[in-house]
Scaffold this motif. Structure first.
Motif, PDB file in Angstrom:
ATOM      1  N   ASP A   1     -44.449 -33.904   3.958  1.00 18.33           N
ATOM      2  CA  ASP A   1     -45.707 -34.023   3.215  1.00 18.33           C
ATOM      3  C   ASP A   1     -45.383 -34.689   1.877  1.00 18.33           C
ATOM      4  OD1 ASP A   1     -48.337 -33.390   1.889  1.00 18.33           O
ATOM      5  OD2 ASP A   1     -48.594 -32.075   3.604  1.00 18.33           O
ATOM      6  N   LEU A   2     -46.390 -34.885   1.072  1.00 16.53           N
ATOM      7  CA  LEU A   2     -46.185 -35.497  -0.244  1.00 16.53           C
ATOM      8  C   LEU A   2     -45.283 -34.594  -1.104  1.00 16.53           C
ATOM      9  CD1 LEU A   2     -49.901 -36.568  -0.776  1.00 16.53           C
ATOM     10  CD2 LEU A   2     -47.980 -38.040  -0.113  1.00 16.53           C
TER      11      LEU A   2
ATOM     12  N   LYS B   1     -51.828 -32.069  11.932  1.00 12.03           N
ATOM     13  CA  LYS B   1     -52.965 -31.145  12.001  1.00 12.03           C
ATOM     14  C   LYS B   1     -53.876 -31.366  10.796  1.00 12.03           C
ATOM     15  CE  LYS B   1     -54.214 -26.320  11.941  1.00 12.03           C
ATOM     16  NZ  LYS B   1     -54.133 -26.015  10.513  1.00 12.03           N
ATOM     17  N   ASN B   2     -55.101 -31.745  11.112  1.00  9.41           N
ATOM     18  CA  ASN B   2     -56.116 -31.992  10.068  1.00  9.41           C
ATOM     19  C   ASN B   2     -55.638 -32.990   9.025  1.00  9.41           C
ATOM     20  OD1 ASN B   2     -57.946 -30.272  11.232  1.00  9.41           O
ATOM     21  ND2 ASN B   2     -57.390 -28.517   9.984  1.00  9.41           N
TER      22      ASN B   2
ATOM     23  N   MET C   1     -55.624 -24.879   2.384  1.00 10.73           N
ATOM     24  CA  MET C   1     -55.033 -25.384   3.622  1.00 10.73           C
ATOM     25  C   MET C   1     -54.146 -24.324   4.267  1.00 10.73           C
ATOM     26  SD  MET C   1     -56.393 -28.245   3.944  1.00 10.73           S
ATOM     27  CE  MET C   1     -57.772 -27.821   2.907  1.00 10.73           C
TER      28      MET C   1
ATOM     29  N   GLY D   1     -47.748 -34.181   7.265  1.00 10.58           N
ATOM     30  CA  GLY D   1     -48.850 -33.676   6.432  1.00 10.58           C
ATOM     31  C   GLY D   1     -49.000 -32.180   6.670  1.00 10.58           C
TER      32      GLY D   1
ATOM     33  N   GLY E   1     -48.518 -29.635   4.922  1.00 11.64           N
ATOM     34  CA  GLY E   1     -48.884 -28.757   3.800  1.00 11.64           C
ATOM     35  C   GLY E   1     -47.692 -27.931   3.341  1.00 11.64           C
TER      36      GLY E   1
ATOM     37  N   TRP F   1     -58.800 -39.293   7.182  1.00  5.89           N
ATOM     38  CA  TRP F   1     -59.039 -40.172   6.034  1.00  5.89           C
ATOM     39  C   TRP F   1     -59.466 -41.537   6.567  1.00  5.89           C
ATOM     40  CZ3 TRP F   1     -53.220 -39.704   4.222  1.00  5.89           C
ATOM     41  CH2 TRP F   1     -52.390 -40.073   5.284  1.00  5.89           C
TER      42      TRP F   1
ATOM     43  N   VAL G   1     -46.615 -31.520  -2.757  1.00  2.00           N
ATOM     44  CA  VAL G   1     -47.032 -30.460  -1.827  1.00  2.00           C
ATOM     45  C   VAL G   1     -45.822 -29.700  -1.299  1.00  2.00           C
ATOM     46  CG1 VAL G   1     -48.265 -29.964   0.320  1.00  2.00           C
ATOM     47  CG2 VAL G   1     -49.107 -31.743  -1.234  1.00  2.00           C
TER      48      VAL G   1
ATOM     49  N   SER H   1     -54.521 -22.605   7.883  1.00  2.00           N
ATOM     50  CA  SER H   1     -53.406 -22.590   8.837  1.00  2.00           C
ATOM     51  C   SER H   1     -53.079 -21.171   9.277  1.00  2.00           C
ATOM     52  CB  SER H   1     -52.156 -23.179   8.192  1.00  2.00           C
ATOM     53  OG  SER H   1     -52.289 -24.557   8.115  1.00  2.00           O
TER      54      SER H   1
ATOM     55  N   ASP I   1     -44.378 -40.401   2.266  1.00  2.00           N
ATOM     56  CA  ASP I   1     -45.728 -40.881   2.538  1.00  2.00           C
ATOM     57  C   ASP I   1     -45.769 -41.349   3.991  1.00  2.00           C
ATOM     58  OD1 ASP I   1     -48.059 -42.354   2.820  1.00  2.00           O
ATOM     59  OD2 ASP I   1     -47.941 -43.229   0.813  1.00  2.00           O
ATOM     60  N   CYS I   2     -46.537 -40.646   4.813  1.00  2.00           N
ATOM     61  CA  CYS I   2     -46.515 -40.939   6.251  1.00  2.00           C
ATOM     62  C   CYS I   2     -47.159 -42.287   6.576  1.00  2.00           C
ATOM     63  CB  CYS I   2     -47.173 -39.815   7.040  1.00  2.00           C
ATOM     64  SG  CYS I   2     -48.933 -39.633   6.737  1.00  2.00           S
ATOM     65  N   ARG I   3     -47.822 -42.893   5.596  1.00  2.00           N
ATOM     66  CA  ARG I   3     -48.355 -44.239   5.862  1.00  2.00           C
ATOM     67  C   ARG I   3     -47.241 -45.275   5.774  1.00  2.00           C
ATOM     68  NH1 ARG I   3     -53.049 -43.547   1.559  1.00  2.00           N
ATOM     69  NH2 ARG I   3     -51.186 -42.837   0.492  1.00  2.00           N
TER      70      ARG I   3
ATOM     71  N   PHE J   1     -55.709 -37.823  -3.222  1.00  2.00           N
ATOM     72  CA  PHE J   1     -54.398 -37.185  -3.300  1.00  2.00           C
ATOM     73  C   PHE J   1     -53.667 -37.564  -4.601  1.00  2.00           C
ATOM     74  CE2 PHE J   1     -55.394 -36.931   1.236  1.00  2.00           C
ATOM     75  CZ  PHE J   1     -55.266 -35.556   1.403  1.00  2.00           C
TER      76      PHE J   1
HETATM   77  C1  LIG Z   1     -56.182 -31.328   5.194  1.00  2.00           C
HETATM   78  S1  LIG Z   1     -54.512 -31.088   4.755  1.00  2.00           S
HETATM   79  C2  LIG Z   1     -53.813 -30.367   6.194  1.00  2.00           C
HETATM   80  C3  LIG Z   1     -52.576 -29.592   5.927  1.00  2.00           C
HETATM   81  C4  LIG Z   1     -51.960 -28.905   7.157  1.00  2.00           C
HETATM   82  N1  LIG Z   1     -51.571 -29.843   8.167  1.00  2.00           N
HETATM   83  C5  LIG Z   1     -52.911 -27.879   7.709  1.00  2.00           C
HETATM   84  O1  LIG Z   1     -53.502 -28.111   8.768  1.00  2.00           O
HETATM   85  O2  LIG Z   1     -53.091 -26.849   7.042  1.00  2.00           O
HETATM   86  C6  LIG Z   1     -53.887 -32.734   4.734  1.00  2.00           C
HETATM   87  C7  LIG Z   1     -52.426 -32.786   4.355  1.00  2.00           C
HETATM   88  O3  LIG Z   1     -51.998 -34.150   4.407  1.00  2.00           O
HETATM   89  C8  LIG Z   1     -51.144 -34.365   3.313  1.00  2.00           C
HETATM   90  N2  LIG Z   1     -51.094 -35.786   3.002  1.00  2.00           N
HETATM   91  C9  LIG Z   1     -52.028 -36.553   2.398  1.00  2.00           C
HETATM   92  N3  LIG Z   1     -51.601 -37.817   2.253  1.00  2.00           N
HETATM   93  C10 LIG Z   1     -50.367 -37.865   2.797  1.00  2.00           C
HETATM   94  C11 LIG Z   1     -49.419 -38.908   2.963  1.00  2.00           C
HETATM   95  N4  LIG Z   1     -49.693 -40.141   2.550  1.00  2.00           N
HETATM   96  N5  LIG Z   1     -48.234 -38.611   3.555  1.00  2.00           N
HETATM   97  C12 LIG Z   1     -47.961 -37.357   3.971  1.00  2.00           C
HETATM   98  N6  LIG Z   1     -48.844 -36.322   3.855  1.00  2.00           N
HETATM   99  C13 LIG Z   1     -50.026 -36.580   3.274  1.00  2.00           C
HETATM  100  C14 LIG Z   1     -51.777 -33.551   2.215  1.00  2.00           C
HETATM  101  O4  LIG Z   1     -50.901 -33.326   1.136  1.00  2.00           O
HETATM  102  C15 LIG Z   1     -52.163 -32.298   2.961  1.00  2.00           C
HETATM  103  O5  LIG Z   1     -51.124 -31.341   2.967  1.00  2.00           O
END
Ligand SMILES: C[S@@+](CC[C@H](N)C(=O)[O-])C[C@H]1O[C@@H](n2cnc3c(N)ncnc32)[C@H](O)[C@@H]1O
Length: 355
Positions: free
Chosen positions: A214-215, A257-258, A164, A191, A193, A262, A218, A168, A242-244, A147
């Motif tokens: 989301d980031l 969703k998806n 993505m 996340g 998107g 990681w 994005v 969706s 950052d969701c972490r 990312f």
């Molecule tokens: C595989 S995509 C899925 C997007 C959406 N949920 C979908 O199903 O179409 C993963 C998403 O997680 C987001 N993401 C990655 N790292 C993240 C973080 N640390 N905090 C928040 N979102 C994050 C990405 O930017 C991306 O939009």
């Protein structure tokens, strides 16, 4: 295989059914099939073709390609059922090739471009190494996690985000079908998107408010309808983060969703953030493919390894995901299919204080 190889193998080549050897050759050269799909998407062949059969020469002029070489690429693609040759040198769409059209409602054009993005051709050859070490090849090659890399490569980021959104677009209605929003006032799509699922949810349930989280890079490309001035903006907040580290506080439902495909540390950190920032009784729904009973075994297992290579991630089993939910202090409730898709909805809740 040539005659010498047959002798070297002890003269046993003739006991192998021709179809078996043919399948083996097909598997070995399958990267060429991915390359053909990529070329077709990049050249815009499906968009240029239209509804009537066209001669390759005419198509070549439309997309600025060499006529004979385009004919060769089209012949290769037709061997997979992508386009069909209706008369010598004349091609038409098939159900498969239609999905390469950008204007098709179920288009997979950007998913094809993401699956075959330039970086993928660098990481796949390192699969054996990743299997030895269990570590993603991506970070070693690019010196940044996936990312972070996307932030430095706007073209790849654009392809990823559009892929993505395409995915969706196909599944959002089905996902919203299985979401129980009884007593839910606020949903956070973590996340999420560019916000396609959030927009679908808000349209279906006028009583619900939502946060797209989301980031920063994005959400900067969030759909117009949920951004300030958009038709759904009064019930939607677009938040970067950052969701972490944390998630927007106090929602009744946290949706991923998806996202949690990681590394396990990141998954745990994100689920712990929900436990910390959510409220007791708050629900968590994880929508993703699981390894068990997947209707698309070859795709899911390939994606499992793709996740390993790019983010050190994986496709989960039910048990593995339940263990992560429990380790984050959440209570798993169950798993149900999302009809009409290959996805599963894994549900959990935030326990009462002291429970
Ligand atoms: C595989 S995509 C899925 C997007 C959406 N949920 C979908 O199903 O179409 C993963 C998403 O997680 C987001 N993401 C990655 N790292 C993240 C973080 N640390 N905090 C928040 N979102 C994050 C990405 O930017 C991306 O939009």
């Amino acid at each position: 295989m040539n005659d010498n190889d047959d002798r070297a193998a002890g003269g046993k080549a003739d006991v192998v059914p021709a179809a078996t050897a043919s399948r083996m050759r097909e598997l070995g050269i399958s990267l060429a099939f991915a390359a053909q799909m990529r070329a077709a998407a990049r050249l815009g062949i499906a968009d240029a073709l239209g509804d009537q059969p066209r001669p390759a020469a005419e198509l070549a002029a439309a997309i600025d390609a060499d006529p004979d070489t385009l004919d060769r690429l089209l012949r290769a693609l037709t061997s997979h059922g992508v386009f069909v040759e209706t008369a010598p040198g004349h091609y038409a769409h098939t159900d498969l090739s239609q999905l390469l059209r950008e204007d098709h409602p179920a288009s997979l054009k950007y998913l094809m471009l993401w699956f075959t993005a330039p970086w993928t051709w660098q990481v796949w050859p390192r699969l054996d190494e990743a299997v030895r070490t269990g570590k993603p090849a991506f970070t070693e090659i690019y010196g940044a996690d996936f990312f972070a890399y996307l932030r430095s490569d706007p073209e790849s980021a654009e392809v990823f985000n559009r892929a993505m959104t395409e995915a969706s677009r196909i599944s959002s209605d089905r996902v919203v079908d299985v979401l129980d929003v009884t007593d839910v006032r606020t949903v956070v799509d973590v996340g999420g998107g560019q916000g396609h699922l959030v927009a679908t949810l808000l349209r279906r349930y006028p009583q619900v408010r939502a946060v797209l989280y989301d980031l920063a890079t994005v959400v900067a490309g969030a759909l117009a309808e949920i951004r300030e001035g958009g038709e759904l903006a009064d019930r939607c907040q677009v938040v970067a983060g950052d969701c972490r580290v944390d998630v927007p506080a106090g929602a009744d439902l946290y949706l991923f969703k998806n996202v949690l495909e990681w590394d396990d540390e990141s998954t745990l950190a994100a689920l712990r953030a929900v436990r910390r920032c959510g409220q007791p009784g708050g629900r968590v729904v994880l929508v993703q493919n699981l390894v068990e009973d997947t209707p698309e075994l070859t795709v899911t297992t390939a994606m499992d390894l793709f996740m390993l290579l790019n983010v050190g991630g994986k496709k989960h089993t039910r048990r593995g995901l339940a263990r992560l939910l429990e380790a984050a202090g959440l209570r798993p409730d169950g798993v149900e299919p999302v009809p009409g898709t290959t996805l599963r909805a894994v549900t959990a809740h935030i326990p009462a204080v002291g429970a």
